[in-house]
Design a protein around this motif. Structure first.
Motif: not given
Length: 225
Positions: A131-158
């Motif tokens: 998905a990021v590979d498909h977004l990169k061609p739409l980004m200008g020079e010096g553009a910022t990609l940012f975001g967040a995701t919920i992890l499912g491994h190597g975590i300590e869930p309650n």
């Protein structure tokens, strides 16, 4: 993909902000919505593409002015709700599958948001980051990609997080059992070189692209609230 986004019906979206941003983010994922809003405030540009829109809450809270705002999502219900919510910014909408090549746009974007999308996509982290590979061609020079995701491994869930992870992965809403911080960082570094990642509870917040204007970090100070 169909299972991951089919849950976002008009009825479900009416409850989304309360259930996801009001309860799950704070209680289960242990990353309050205010932290994600701060991420947007620090990284939004006036020329922004939001890839995976939810209800448009973060743009609604953090956005002040856009010369161009484009919302991309595979789910038309999400797009319709976000377009109405953000009408003051006169957004354009694209119905798009992020795992397929995106339509070219003659004017590149200065910032791209990718929040709470990767944990829904099928496959390994390497396959999700296409998905990021498909977004990169739409980004200008010096553009910022940012975001967040919920992890499912190597975590300590309650207990609440374990129950939701079990339910959402069983239903196909999430596909994040193998998603860990290392594979996310490694995949982003291979595409952008420098990666800044903060983990809050089960949520990884990232700003992997080079910051515009020599700004050192895409993360604002955080006081824990």
């Amino acid at each position: 993909m169909a299972k991951a986004h089919a849950v976002y019906t008009p009825f479900a979206l009416r409850l989304y902000d309360l259930v996801v941003h009001g309860l799950s983010s704070r209680v289960a994922w242990r990353c309050p919505t205010s932290r994600l809003t701060a991420l947007y405030e620090a990284n939004l540009s006036a020329n922004h593409l939001e890839a995976g829109v939810g209800t448009g809450l973060f743009l609604d809270r953090a956005g002040t002015h856009f010369d161009r705002l484009v919302l991309a999502d595979i789910n038309t219900h999400c797009l319709d709700r976000a377009v109405r919510r953000l009408a003051r910014f006169q957004p354009r909408s694209w119905q798009a599958n992020l795992l397929a090549p995106l339509p070219p746009d003659p004017a590149p974007f200065d910032s791209v948001g990718l929040t709470f999308v990767l944990h829904c996509l099928p496959g390994t982290m390497a396959e999700k980051l296409v998905a990021v590979d498909h977004l990169k061609p739409l980004m200008g020079e010096g553009a910022t990609l940012f975001g967040a995701t919920i992890l499912g491994h190597g975590i300590e869930p309650n207990a609440a997080a374990r129950a939701l992870l079990d339910l959402y992965n069983e239903k196909g809403v999430f596909n994040n059992r193998a998603d860990d911080l290392e594979s996310l960082a490694r995949g982003l570094e291979s595409r952008f070189g420098r990666v800044e990642i903060e983990q809050h509870g089960l949520v990884a917040l990232f700003t992997p692209a080079e910051r515009r204007g020599g700004i050192a970090s895409g993360f604002p100070p955080w006081d824990g609230h």
